[in-house]
Motif scaffolding. Structure first.
Motif, mmCIF file in Angstrom:
data_model
loop_
_atom_site.group_PDB
_atom_site.id
_atom_site.type_symbol
_atom_site.label_atom_id
_atom_site.label_comp_id
_atom_site.label_asym_id
_atom_site.label_seq_id
_atom_site.Cartn_x
_atom_site.Cartn_y
_atom_site.Cartn_z
ATOM 1 N N ILE A 1 17.167 -10.996 35.930
ATOM 2 C CA ILE A 1 16.207 -11.072 34.837
ATOM 3 C C ILE A 1 15.914 -12.526 34.480
ATOM 4 O O ILE A 1 16.821 -13.322 34.276
ATOM 5 N N TYR A 2 14.611 -12.825 34.389
ATOM 6 C CA TYR A 2 14.151 -14.167 34.047
ATOM 7 C C TYR A 2 13.107 -14.075 32.944
ATOM 8 O O TYR A 2 12.349 -13.107 32.877
ATOM 9 N N TYR A 3 13.044 -15.141 32.144
ATOM 10 C CA TYR A 3 11.905 -15.273 31.235
ATOM 11 C C TYR A 3 10.689 -15.535 32.119
ATOM 12 O O TYR A 3 10.783 -16.236 33.137
ATOM 13 N N GLU A 4 9.573 -14.987 31.768
ATOM 14 C CA GLU A 4 8.380 -15.059 32.611
ATOM 15 C C GLU A 4 8.055 -16.481 33.082
ATOM 16 O O GLU A 4 7.733 -16.688 34.255
ATOM 17 N N ASP A 5 8.150 -17.449 32.221
ATOM 18 C CA ASP A 5 7.853 -18.840 32.607
ATOM 19 C C ASP A 5 8.881 -19.418 33.571
ATOM 20 O O ASP A 5 8.619 -20.415 34.229
ATOM 21 N N ASP A 6 10.057 -18.804 33.650
ATOM 22 C CA ASP A 6 11.143 -19.324 34.477
ATOM 23 C C ASP A 6 11.345 -18.565 35.791
ATOM 24 O O ASP A 6 12.276 -18.864 36.538
ATOM 25 N N VAL A 7 10.500 -17.591 36.074
ATOM 26 C CA VAL A 7 10.635 -16.844 37.320
ATOM 27 C C VAL A 7 10.395 -17.814 38.484
ATOM 28 O O VAL A 7 9.380 -18.502 38.512
ATOM 29 N N PRO A 8 11.343 -17.888 39.427
ATOM 30 C CA PRO A 8 11.162 -18.783 40.579
ATOM 31 C C PRO A 8 9.880 -18.450 41.349
ATOM 32 O O PRO A 8 9.459 -17.282 41.398
ATOM 33 N N ASP A 9 9.294 -19.448 41.944
ATOM 34 C CA ASP A 9 8.030 -19.263 42.666
ATOM 35 C C ASP A 9 8.078 -18.122 43.667
ATOM 36 O O ASP A 9 7.133 -17.346 43.771
ATOM 37 N N GLN A 10 9.166 -17.995 44.410
ATOM 38 C CA GLN A 10 9.258 -16.968 45.445
ATOM 39 C C GLN A 10 9.377 -15.552 44.866
ATOM 40 O O GLN A 10 9.284 -14.576 45.602
ATOM 41 N N LEU A 11 9.553 -15.440 43.545
ATOM 42 C CA LEU A 11 9.682 -14.129 42.895
ATOM 43 C C LEU A 11 8.545 -13.841 41.915
ATOM 44 O O LEU A 11 8.576 -12.843 41.200
#
Length: 90
Positions: free
Chosen positions: A55-65
């Protein structure tokens, strides 16, 4: 903005995150969970409970995901809410 469930949840579907969510924004798919971005209140409770760091905050989702941002929104509209702990798939 909202939190997003990503690839690490696929095939395991732990529900530790679900039981701490104060707004019941989790949805259950066959192989993974999703977060309804319209219901998520950005409280951060779920992220720290996820044992596979899916789970990531939307702004922190890695580029590949990043594709999982749209996938959560789409699947949240198609899958039922989940509010109780269930056994993981793994």
């Amino acid at each position: 903005m909202a939190y997003v469930v990503t690839a690490a949840c696929s095939g395991c579907k732990y529900t530790d995150c679900v039981v701490v969510c104060p707004c019941e924004c989790f949805r259950e798919g066959d192989q993974m969970l999703y977060i309804d971005p319209e219901e998520c209140i950005d409280c951060d409770a779920c992220r720290t409970e996820c044992p596979v760091d899916a789970i990531y905050y939307e702004d922190d989702v890695p580029d590949q995901l990043r594709e999982y941002i749209q996938l959560n929104a789409e699947m949240a509209a198609k899958t039922p809410p989940i509010t109780e702990r269930k056994a993981p798939l793994k």
